[in-house]
Design a protein around this motif. Structure first.
Motif, PDB file in Angstrom:
ATOM      1  N   ILE A 318       0.828  -1.213   0.000  1.00 30.84           N
ATOM      2  CA  ILE A 318       0.000   0.000   0.000  1.00 30.84           C
ATOM      3  C   ILE A 318       0.859   1.259   0.000  1.00 30.84           C
ATOM      4  O   ILE A 318       0.646   2.176  -0.819  1.00 30.84           O
ATOM      5  CB  ILE A 318      -0.930  -0.001   1.235  1.00 30.84           C
ATOM      6  CG1 ILE A 318      -1.975  -1.108   1.108  1.00 30.84           C
ATOM      7  CG2 ILE A 318      -1.617   1.360   1.401  1.00 30.84           C
ATOM      8  CD1 ILE A 318      -2.781  -1.344   2.367  1.00 30.84           C
ATOM      9  N   GLY A 321       2.745   2.231  -3.186  1.00 28.38           N
ATOM     10  CA  GLY A 321       1.908   2.471  -4.359  1.00 28.38           C
ATOM     11  C   GLY A 321       1.443   3.910  -4.458  1.00 28.38           C
ATOM     12  O   GLY A 321       1.765   4.756  -3.626  1.00 28.38           O
ATOM     13  N   VAL A 323      -1.951   4.631  -4.869  1.00 30.84           N
ATOM     14  CA  VAL A 323      -3.395   4.673  -4.607  1.00 30.84           C
ATOM     15  C   VAL A 323      -3.682   5.345  -3.274  1.00 30.84           C
ATOM     16  O   VAL A 323      -4.583   6.185  -3.169  1.00 30.84           O
ATOM     17  CB  VAL A 323      -3.993   3.244  -4.618  1.00 30.84           C
ATOM     18  CG1 VAL A 323      -5.493   3.295  -4.325  1.00 30.84           C
ATOM     19  CG2 VAL A 323      -3.734   2.571  -5.955  1.00 30.84           C
ATOM     20  N   TYR A 324      -2.917   4.988  -2.258  1.00 34.93           N
ATOM     21  CA  TYR A 324      -3.137   5.551  -0.931  1.00 34.93           C
ATOM     22  C   TYR A 324      -2.658   7.000  -0.867  1.00 34.93           C
ATOM     23  O   TYR A 324      -1.528   7.309  -1.235  1.00 34.93           O
ATOM     24  CB  TYR A 324      -2.388   4.718   0.120  1.00 34.93           C
ATOM     25  CG  TYR A 324      -2.304   5.367   1.479  1.00 34.93           C
ATOM     26  CD1 TYR A 324      -3.438   5.533   2.270  1.00 34.93           C
ATOM     27  CD2 TYR A 324      -1.076   5.830   1.972  1.00 34.93           C
ATOM     28  CE1 TYR A 324      -3.351   6.127   3.517  1.00 34.93           C
ATOM     29  CE2 TYR A 324      -0.982   6.422   3.223  1.00 34.93           C
ATOM     30  CZ  TYR A 324      -2.126   6.577   3.993  1.00 34.93           C
ATOM     31  OH  TYR A 324      -2.037   7.171   5.223  1.00 34.93           O
ATOM     32  N   THR A 337      -6.026  -2.473  -0.764  1.00 32.73           N
ATOM     33  CA  THR A 337      -4.976  -3.458  -1.025  1.00 32.73           C
ATOM     34  C   THR A 337      -5.052  -3.952  -2.462  1.00 32.73           C
ATOM     35  O   THR A 337      -4.023  -4.072  -3.149  1.00 32.73           O
ATOM     36  CB  THR A 337      -5.107  -4.652  -0.059  1.00 32.73           C
ATOM     37  OG1 THR A 337      -5.146  -4.168   1.279  1.00 32.73           O
ATOM     38  CG2 THR A 337      -3.930  -5.603  -0.220  1.00 32.73           C
ATOM     39  N   GLN A 339      -6.406  -2.477  -5.168  1.00 30.55           N
ATOM     40  CA  GLN A 339      -6.029  -1.452  -6.136  1.00 30.55           C
ATOM     41  C   GLN A 339      -4.531  -1.156  -6.097  1.00 30.55           C
ATOM     42  O   GLN A 339      -3.928  -0.817  -7.114  1.00 30.55           O
ATOM     43  CB  GLN A 339      -6.840  -0.181  -5.901  1.00 30.55           C
ATOM     44  CG  GLN A 339      -8.310  -0.327  -6.246  1.00 30.55           C
ATOM     45  CD  GLN A 339      -9.051   0.996  -6.229  1.00 30.55           C
ATOM     46  OE1 GLN A 339      -8.456   2.067  -6.158  1.00 30.55           O
ATOM     47  NE2 GLN A 339     -10.375   0.925  -6.292  1.00 30.55           N
ATOM     48  N   SER A 340      -3.931  -1.294  -4.915  1.00 24.97           N
ATOM     49  CA  SER A 340      -2.480  -1.085  -4.802  1.00 24.97           C
ATOM     50  C   SER A 340      -1.717  -2.179  -5.540  1.00 24.97           C
ATOM     51  O   SER A 340      -0.713  -1.912  -6.214  1.00 24.97           O
ATOM     52  CB  SER A 340      -2.065  -1.046  -3.332  1.00 24.97           C
ATOM     53  OG  SER A 340      -2.653   0.052  -2.666  1.00 24.97           O
ATOM     54  N   TYR A 343      -1.996  -1.447  -9.169  1.00 25.18           N
ATOM     55  CA  TYR A 343      -1.111  -0.321  -9.486  1.00 25.18           C
ATOM     56  C   TYR A 343       0.308  -0.812  -9.759  1.00 25.18           C
ATOM     57  O   TYR A 343       0.983  -0.343 -10.687  1.00 25.18           O
ATOM     58  CB  TYR A 343      -1.121   0.670  -8.322  1.00 25.18           C
ATOM     59  CG  TYR A 343      -0.125   1.804  -8.446  1.00 25.18           C
ATOM     60  CD1 TYR A 343      -0.465   2.980  -9.102  1.00 25.18           C
ATOM     61  CD2 TYR A 343       1.162   1.694  -7.902  1.00 25.18           C
ATOM     62  CE1 TYR A 343       0.453   4.029  -9.219  1.00 25.18           C
ATOM     63  CE2 TYR A 343       2.078   2.731  -8.013  1.00 25.18           C
ATOM     64  CZ  TYR A 343       1.716   3.899  -8.671  1.00 25.18           C
ATOM     65  OH  TYR A 343       2.624   4.925  -8.788  1.00 25.18           O
ATOM     66  N   HIS A 344       0.788  -1.754  -8.961  1.00 27.00           N
ATOM     67  CA  HIS A 344       2.165  -2.240  -9.091  1.00 27.00           C
ATOM     68  C   HIS A 344       2.334  -3.264 -10.216  1.00 27.00           C
ATOM     69  O   HIS A 344       3.303  -3.196 -10.985  1.00 27.00           O
ATOM     70  CB  HIS A 344       2.622  -2.895  -7.784  1.00 27.00           C
ATOM     71  CG  HIS A 344       2.814  -1.946  -6.650  1.00 27.00           C
ATOM     72  ND1 HIS A 344       3.791  -0.978  -6.644  1.00 27.00           N
ATOM     73  CD2 HIS A 344       2.162  -1.825  -5.462  1.00 27.00           C
ATOM     74  CE1 HIS A 344       3.734  -0.296  -5.509  1.00 27.00           C
ATOM     75  NE2 HIS A 344       2.760  -0.791  -4.775  1.00 27.00           N
TER      76      HIS A 344
END
Length: 471
Positions: A318, A321, A323-324, A337, A339-340, A343-344
């Protein structure tokens, strides 16, 4: 019904609301200091349980490693994926530091309670071992305290066997429905069938299932997190700096600053690693080991794996990344979690996370059921009662998976867990001199050059031990 709801609300306020978390923290620090920082002294020995040459040779018994994996499977659940994300959202990056801190002191608490479970374990009719807080209350404190063991056992059955298993079924079905579009009822039926097959095999089948599921579950998840850390190695110093700065109020990521980080980190750590809650000792007692302390050391490793490895894996996924966003209202929980990860590594990871949630939650179902069975046997030794419990658990898993609203029926789970934790902590405190005697026996044998200390029940003739459990 309204009065029942109010009663459990008050009970939750009296336990998790203001008393239990400070007590667990103080208790963990006390155990750490009085035992001479035992979790650090024996840290290297913890990992021996993973090596084949340190396994007990009897194939008909539960090995130390199998008991460890069952325990890890129970501790590692949806909270490691969703709960850590919530802690970071509400407490900021600093919550991760306090989560680590409570795990380190909790290792000592877990070592003590699991050592006591081994000391007072009993050999069952089928040759396996049973034990836990209900047993060490009864045999350690005496029959005059048996009522306390009954309170503990009832709370354990209500919270873990029923309530938490309904929530785990709901977690699995929800994840599968969201990512794959599979109807909840289909998932619920499949899950109920698998659950029935595993739990009807008893602790030995649960141990064999955990021996396969838990390593796959933990290693793949930690492996993906390590890959993400390597991919973002340049950002790692910034993230670590943010964790420490937020933990001590040097930076404020969310409203509440250090206070929010402290509260969320401690709460998530305690909920996740279960040190002192009195659940893990039930599994620790099943292991066939040479000395009670050796399994206590092994169970301390379970706390380390749960928090320092698996929870940390989620935290770094998280925080590394994009997103947070600290302090911003937006995605939280398992969605953060998920979406993170996307993202990676791309969209395929949302399907992997569904698989991970399934394994995490299913391993918890096996664990929760066994806790309930152990508690039931302490209340009534009846094969019929065990069969009834098994069918009820299967039904609860199906209900929780197929009817998500039904989980609201189990609102009593957290309050009951809070009460059983207080009962367990009281028992540990009263039996702490016994735990120290056993720990000192272990240390003295090591000092004398015995690398694998043996427990001789004759040295503890004043205790109510099952001599058949110790050869």
């Amino acid at each position: 019904m309204e009065y029942i709801t109010k009663f459990f609300t008050v009970l939750e306020d009296l336990t998790w609301g203001w008393s239990l978390i400070p007590i667990l923290v103080i208790f963990g620090v006390f155990m750490t200091i009085v035992t001479g920082f035992v979790q650090f002294q024996f840290f290297g020995r913890m990992f021996r349980v993973l090596l084949p040459k340190y396994q007990h040779a009897d194939p008909n018994q539960i090995s130390a490693r199998q008991a460890l994996l069952i325990s890890v499977g129970g501790r590692v659940g949806g909270g490691n994926i969703a709960g850590v994300a919530v802690a970071i959202t509400l407490g900021g990056p600093g919550a991760v530091f306090w989560m680590w801190a409570i795990a380190l002191v909790g290792m000592a608490t877990s070592l003590v309670e699991c050592t006591l479970a081994q000391v007072y374990k009993r050999r069952a009719a089928d040759g396996t071992f049973r034990g836990g807080p209900a047993s060490y209350i009864r045999h350690g404190l005496g029959d005059q305290y048996r009522w306390l063991g009954v309170v503990y056992a009832v709370c354990l059955i209500g919270s873990f066997a029923f309530g938490f298993n309904a929530f785990q079924g709901n977690t699995i079905a929800g994840a599968v429905n969201d990512s794959l579009g599979v109807d909840r009822l289909i998932t619920g039926v499949l899950l109920a069938v698998i659950t029935g097959f595993i739990i009807y095999g008893g602790i030995k089948r649960i141990a064999k299932a955990a021996d396969v599921v838990v390593p796959v579950m933990a290693l793949t998840y930690i492996g993906i997190a390590l890959l993400i850390i390597v991919m973002n190695i340049g950002e790692l110093p910034r993230v670590l700096g943010s964790i420490f700065a937020n933990a001590f109020g040097l930076e404020e990521a969310v409203g509440g600053g250090m206070g929010a980080a402290l509260a969320q980190g401690l709460r998530r750590g305690l909920f996740s690693n279960e040190a002192g809650l009195g659940s893990a000792p039930n599994v620790a007692a099943t292991a066939d080991v040479h000395h009670p302390v050796s399994q206590g050391i092994t169970q301390a490793l379970s706390v380390f794996i749960d928090t320092m490895l698996v929870c940390s894996a989620t935290a770094f996924v998280i925080l590394l990344g994009g997103v947070y966003v600290p302090g911003a209202e937006g995605v939280s929980g398992v969605v953060l979690t998920q979406q993170s990860l996307v993202y990676h590594l791309g969209s395929w990871t949302q399907y992997y996370l569904t698989f991970a949630v399934f394994l995490f939650a299913f391993s918890s179902i096996m664990y929760n059921y066994y806790l309930g069975e152990t508690a039931l046997v302490e209340l009534v030794e009846s094969p019929a009662a065990v069969h009834i419990l098994r069918w009820l658990v299967i039904g609860v898993v199906l209900l929780g998976a197929s009817a998500p609203g039904a989980t609201s029926v189990f609102f009593f789970s957290d309050p009951l867990m809070g009460l059983l934790a207080l009962v367990n902590l009281l028992a540990i405190l009263m039996l702490f001199p016994v735990a120290m005697r056993v720990l000192n026996d272990y240390r003295s044998q090591l000092k004398a050059g015995n690398e694998r200390p043996e427990f001789e029940a004759s040295r503890f003739a004043d205790l109510d031990l099952d001599r058949k459990a110790w050869k």
